[in-house]
Design a protein around this motif. Sequence first.
Motif, PDB file in Angstrom:
ATOM      1  N   MET A  53       0.855  -1.196   0.000  1.00  0.00           N
ATOM      2  CA  MET A  53       0.000   0.000   0.000  1.00  0.00           C
ATOM      3  C   MET A  53       0.897   1.256   0.000  1.00  0.00           C
ATOM      4  O   MET A  53       1.855   1.341   0.796  1.00  0.00           O
ATOM      5  N   ALA A  54       0.607   2.235  -0.907  1.00  0.00           N
ATOM      6  CA  ALA A  54       1.415   3.456  -1.026  1.00  0.00           C
ATOM      7  C   ALA A  54       1.476   4.184   0.328  1.00  0.00           C
ATOM      8  O   ALA A  54       0.457   4.251   1.031  1.00  0.00           O
ATOM      9  N   SER A  55       2.639   4.694   0.664  1.00  0.00           N
ATOM     10  CA  SER A  55       2.753   5.388   1.958  1.00  0.00           C
ATOM     11  C   SER A  55       2.340   6.859   1.805  1.00  0.00           C
ATOM     12  O   SER A  55       2.414   7.434   0.713  1.00  0.00           O
ATOM     13  N   ILE A  56       1.928   7.448   2.940  1.00  0.00           N
ATOM     14  CA  ILE A  56       1.543   8.868   2.972  1.00  0.00           C
ATOM     15  C   ILE A  56       2.812   9.700   3.123  1.00  0.00           C
ATOM     16  O   ILE A  56       3.610   9.472   4.033  1.00  0.00           O
ATOM     17  N   ARG A  57       2.991  10.689   2.246  1.00  0.00           N
ATOM     18  CA  ARG A  57       4.199  11.523   2.216  1.00  0.00           C
ATOM     19  C   ARG A  57       3.937  12.894   2.858  1.00  0.00           C
ATOM     20  O   ARG A  57       4.830  13.500   3.456  1.00  0.00           O
ATOM     21  N   ARG A  58       2.682  13.289   2.795  1.00  0.00           N
ATOM     22  CA  ARG A  58       2.367  14.642   3.314  1.00  0.00           C
ATOM     23  C   ARG A  58       0.899  14.686   3.730  1.00  0.00           C
ATOM     24  O   ARG A  58       0.033  14.238   2.982  1.00  0.00           O
ATOM     25  N   LEU A  59       0.640  15.263   4.887  1.00  0.00           N
ATOM     26  CA  LEU A  59      -0.724  15.441   5.389  1.00  0.00           C
ATOM     27  C   LEU A  59      -0.902  16.913   5.759  1.00  0.00           C
ATOM     28  O   LEU A  59      -0.002  17.493   6.394  1.00  0.00           O
ATOM     29  N   VAL A  60      -2.023  17.505   5.374  1.00  0.00           N
ATOM     30  CA  VAL A  60      -2.339  18.859   5.833  1.00  0.00           C
ATOM     31  C   VAL A  60      -3.687  18.760   6.544  1.00  0.00           C
ATOM     32  O   VAL A  60      -4.695  18.370   5.920  1.00  0.00           O
ATOM     33  N   LEU A  61      -3.698  19.079   7.816  1.00  0.00           N
ATOM     34  CA  LEU A  61      -4.901  18.889   8.637  1.00  0.00           C
ATOM     35  C   LEU A  61      -5.321  20.224   9.254  1.00  0.00           C
ATOM     36  O   LEU A  61      -4.468  21.025   9.688  1.00  0.00           O
ATOM     37  N   ASP A  62      -6.623  20.456   9.303  1.00  0.00           N
ATOM     38  CA  ASP A  62      -7.191  21.633   9.940  1.00  0.00           C
ATOM     39  C   ASP A  62      -7.632  21.175  11.329  1.00  0.00           C
ATOM     40  O   ASP A  62      -8.480  20.278  11.456  1.00  0.00           O
ATOM     41  N   VAL A  63      -7.049  21.738  12.367  1.00  0.00           N
ATOM     42  CA  VAL A  63      -7.240  21.216  13.732  1.00  0.00           C
ATOM     43  C   VAL A  63      -7.644  22.347  14.684  1.00  0.00           C
ATOM     44  O   VAL A  63      -7.186  23.496  14.529  1.00  0.00           O
ATOM     45  N   LEU A  64      -8.525  22.011  15.607  1.00  0.00           N
ATOM     46  CA  LEU A  64      -8.877  22.948  16.688  1.00  0.00           C
ATOM     47  C   LEU A  64      -8.148  22.480  17.941  1.00  0.00           C
ATOM     48  O   LEU A  64      -8.196  21.285  18.282  1.00  0.00           O
ATOM     49  N   LYS A  65      -7.460  23.389  18.614  1.00  0.00           N
ATOM     50  CA  LYS A  65      -6.703  22.972  19.807  1.00  0.00           C
ATOM     51  C   LYS A  65      -7.005  23.950  20.948  1.00  0.00           C
ATOM     52  O   LYS A  65      -7.277  25.139  20.720  1.00  0.00           O
ATOM     53  N   PRO A  66      -6.962  23.434  22.183  1.00  0.00           N
ATOM     54  CA  PRO A  66      -7.168  24.316  23.347  1.00  0.00           C
ATOM     55  C   PRO A  66      -6.035  25.338  23.425  1.00  0.00           C
ATOM     56  O   PRO A  66      -4.869  24.988  23.182  1.00  0.00           O
ATOM     57  N   VAL A  67      -6.366  26.586  23.764  1.00  0.00           N
ATOM     58  CA  VAL A  67      -5.320  27.633  23.863  1.00  0.00           C
ATOM     59  C   VAL A  67      -4.239  27.225  24.848  1.00  0.00           C
ATOM     60  O   VAL A  67      -3.046  27.447  24.618  1.00  0.00           O
ATOM     61  N   GLU A  68      -4.634  26.570  25.928  1.00  0.00           N
ATOM     62  CA  GLU A  68      -3.633  26.298  26.988  1.00  0.00           C
ATOM     63  C   GLU A  68      -2.656  25.192  26.602  1.00  0.00           C
ATOM     64  O   GLU A  68      -1.597  25.030  27.235  1.00  0.00           O
ATOM     65  N   VAL A  69      -2.983  24.414  25.538  1.00  0.00           N
ATOM     66  CA  VAL A  69      -1.990  23.399  25.137  1.00  0.00           C
ATOM     67  C   VAL A  69      -1.046  24.061  24.130  1.00  0.00           C
ATOM     68  O   VAL A  69      -1.491  24.572  23.088  1.00  0.00           O
ATOM     69  N   ALA A  70       0.248  24.069  24.422  1.00  0.00           N
ATOM     70  CA  ALA A  70       1.216  24.829  23.621  1.00  0.00           C
ATOM     71  C   ALA A  70       1.299  24.309  22.185  1.00  0.00           C
ATOM     72  O   ALA A  70       1.301  23.098  21.950  1.00  0.00           O
ATOM     73  N   THR A  71       1.369  25.229  21.263  1.00  0.00           N
ATOM     74  CA  THR A  71       1.579  24.882  19.855  1.00  0.00           C
ATOM     75  C   THR A  71       2.864  24.071  19.695  1.00  0.00           C
ATOM     76  O   THR A  71       2.932  23.121  18.917  1.00  0.00           O
ATOM     77  N   VAL A  72       3.874  24.432  20.521  1.00  0.00           N
ATOM     78  CA  VAL A  72       5.166  23.727  20.456  1.00  0.00           C
ATOM     79  C   VAL A  72       4.966  22.233  20.742  1.00  0.00           C
ATOM     80  O   VAL A  72       5.543  21.380  20.072  1.00  0.00           O
ATOM     81  N   SER A  73       4.082  21.935  21.677  1.00  0.00           N
ATOM     82  CA  SER A  73       3.866  20.512  22.028  1.00  0.00           C
ATOM     83  C   SER A  73       3.332  19.739  20.829  1.00  0.00           C
ATOM     84  O   SER A  73       3.761  18.627  20.546  1.00  0.00           O
ATOM     85  N   PHE A  74       2.366  20.361  20.115  1.00  0.00           N
ATOM     86  CA  PHE A  74       1.811  19.675  18.921  1.00  0.00           C
ATOM     87  C   PHE A  74       2.940  19.402  17.918  1.00  0.00           C
ATOM     88  O   PHE A  74       3.082  18.287  17.418  1.00  0.00           O
ATOM     89  N   ALA A  75       3.762  20.410  17.650  1.00  0.00           N
ATOM     90  CA  ALA A  75       4.822  20.250  16.636  1.00  0.00           C
ATOM     91  C   ALA A  75       5.814  19.178  17.082  1.00  0.00           C
ATOM     92  O   ALA A  75       6.198  18.306  16.302  1.00  0.00           O
ATOM     93  N   ARG A  76       6.162  19.195  18.374  1.00  0.00           N
ATOM     94  CA  ARG A  76       7.169  18.233  18.876  1.00  0.00           C
ATOM     95  C   ARG A  76       6.649  16.807  18.862  1.00  0.00           C
ATOM     96  O   ARG A  76       7.301  15.893  18.342  1.00  0.00           O
ATOM     97  N   GLU A  77       5.441  16.632  19.443  1.00  0.00           N
ATOM     98  CA  GLU A  77       4.931  15.263  19.584  1.00  0.00           C
ATOM     99  C   GLU A  77       4.712  14.628  18.202  1.00  0.00           C
ATOM    100  O   GLU A  77       5.026  13.472  17.977  1.00  0.00           O
ATOM    101  N   LEU A  78       4.166  15.433  17.266  1.00  0.00           N
ATOM    102  CA  LEU A  78       3.908  14.869  15.927  1.00  0.00           C
ATOM    103  C   LEU A  78       5.233  14.529  15.236  1.00  0.00           C
ATOM    104  O   LEU A  78       5.354  13.508  14.565  1.00  0.00           O
TER     105      LEU A  78
END
Lengths: 100, 100, 100, 100, 100, 100, 100
Positions: free
Chosen positions: A1-26
């Motif tokens: 099965m072909a692998s996914i090379r790029r994903l663009v997602l529209d996401v709602l996140k709580p203000v108190e959860v740092a944007t940095v955390s999303f970038a790091r964990e992903l």
Amino acid sequence: MASIRRLVLDVLKPVEVATVSFARELSDLDGVDATAVRLVETDREVQNVTLVVEGEAVDFERVEACIESLGGTLHSVDEVVCGEFVPEEHVAHADATWLR
Amino acid sequence: MASIRRLVLDVLKPVEVATVSFARELSDLDGVDATAVRLVETDREVQNVTLVVEGEAVDFERVEACIESLGGTLHSVDEVVCGEFVPEEHVAHADATWLR
Amino acid sequence: MASIRRLVLDVLKPVEVATVSFARELSDLDGVDATAVRLVETDREVQNVTLVVEGEAVDFERVEACIESLGGTLHSVDEVVCGEFVPEEHVAHADATWLR
Amino acid sequence: MASIRRLVLDVLKPVEVATVSFARELSDLDGVDATAVRLVETDREVQNVTLVVEGEAVDFERVEACIESLGGTLHSVDEVVCGEFVPEEHVAHADATWLR
Amino acid sequence: MASIRRLVLDVLKPVEVATVSFARELSDLDGVDATAVRLVETDREVQNVTLVVEGEAVDFERVEACIESLGGTLHSVDEVVCGEFVPEEHVAHADATWLR
Amino acid sequence: MASIRRLVLDVLKPVEVATVSFARELSDLDGVDATAVRLVETDREVQNVTLVVEGEAVDFERVEACIESLGGTLHSVDEVVCGEFVPEEHVAHADATWLR
Amino acid sequence: MASIRRLVLDVLKPVEVATVSFARELSDLDGVDATAVRLVETDREVQNVTLVVEGEAVDFERVEACIESLGGTLHSVDEVVCGEFVPEEHVAHADATWLR
């Protein structure tokens, strides 16, 4: 099965959860080489961000689980690219209108 | 017969069928090297997406069959490129108007 | 006589004749290396497409004959390039107006 | 005397004289390496086209004579480049206004 | 844990604290290779600037502390990139609208 | 003293003096490698053109004298670049407004 | 301390002081490799110009002193870049609005 090379997602996140955390964990997920999190809109409690996740073999389910673990909600899948490269953007002509 | 190098298709797909599935299944077809699925518009049941399929020898009938097998409908063929490379976009001058 | 390197044609084609056929047949002509067919506007019976045909020695008469054989009509010749390369686009300044 | 490297001319041409003829004849002139003819506007009898002529030593008088021999009229000289390369376009700032 | 490669921050700074100081101090932090400070808006006392900080391993807490030490306030985190490169910008289609 | 690498001048010239003459004469000056003359606006008697003059050591006084010798008038100096290269254009943010 | 690599300054200068002088004098300063002076707006007595100064180690105080010595006034510091390269411009999304 072909692998996914790029994903663009529209996401709602709580203000108190740092944007940095999303970038790091992903970025720490297997198959992910780089992640960009860009702010689109912000409210008192919620922020609307665009997540761009790129890698040799991005695992959609793990990405989704990671977002949810951080308190985020996947609002829409805006772009998925599979295969060997990212095809060039299509510039729609004078909005291929329908004259029906 | 010259092979198809690039297809840009305007497709309607059911919301419940994952965008990822379209990108993966199309990329798995013979002659396809990469596929991008980009969201244009979304409704409660239906999503309008742009499919960009590129490869050495893209098989139009197989692409169409794959879309239908996933519950999608081909709305229009927005671009077809055959031959050795993708010709440069033509930037229409001040809309070559017709003064008839 | 200098050869034609690039043709951009504005064509009207019947909806029932596949866009893929136009791209394939034109690409099969001698002297043509690549063809792009892009949808501009569509009606119940007719589609307005832009044809970009590139090659070392594009034969205008054969291109025109091929379009007509597929039921298409040449609406206008939007661009012709002859010679060794495609000159850079001219970006008209604040529309070189005429204050006559 | 520095040679002309690039000419951009605004020309009116009779509809019945093929755009291809203009591109071919101009490309055949000594010192011309490539010519692009782009449609800007069309009327029942007359077409307004932009001619971009590039080469090591473009001969302005010959270009003008060639245009007239084909029934065309030189409407304006929009750009002339002399010397060793084409200088970068100047992007006028917020239209260097005059507050006199 | 994936390192931060690029931060874009929206910051309010006192007019009397030099923009040069922000650029210099941030660039001196470990893991930072380059910093750009760009003026967005200015008032009698306060300036709104965009900070772009790039490096192999940008330390978010140190960046935030540095901003505060200079009298600045972090207004929003506009972009965070982690991993091996900066993913290509996503050009949202005709604003992926929601027709609910 | 640093040499001038690039000059962009806003010039008014008589219609009857050929644009080609301006491009040629300026390109023949010592220290000039290339010249572009672009039409901005035209009137019955006068044309407003943008002159872009580039070279290793452009002599401003000679350029000005050359323009005047051809009947032109220097309207404004829109850009001057000195030194080893042409710095990248600055894209002003949302017009760094002043909220005084 | 990190060196300044690029400065973009909004400056008001007397009309009678030549733009060329600003570009030359600034380019002659130690640590400056290239300077661009671009006209934004002009009045009977005063011109608003954008100064872009780039080099390995631009000395802000010397630049400011040089401007003042030529009768100019530093209106605002629009951009400062320190470090090893110029970070890529941040393209703000649909103006990261605040829905407070």
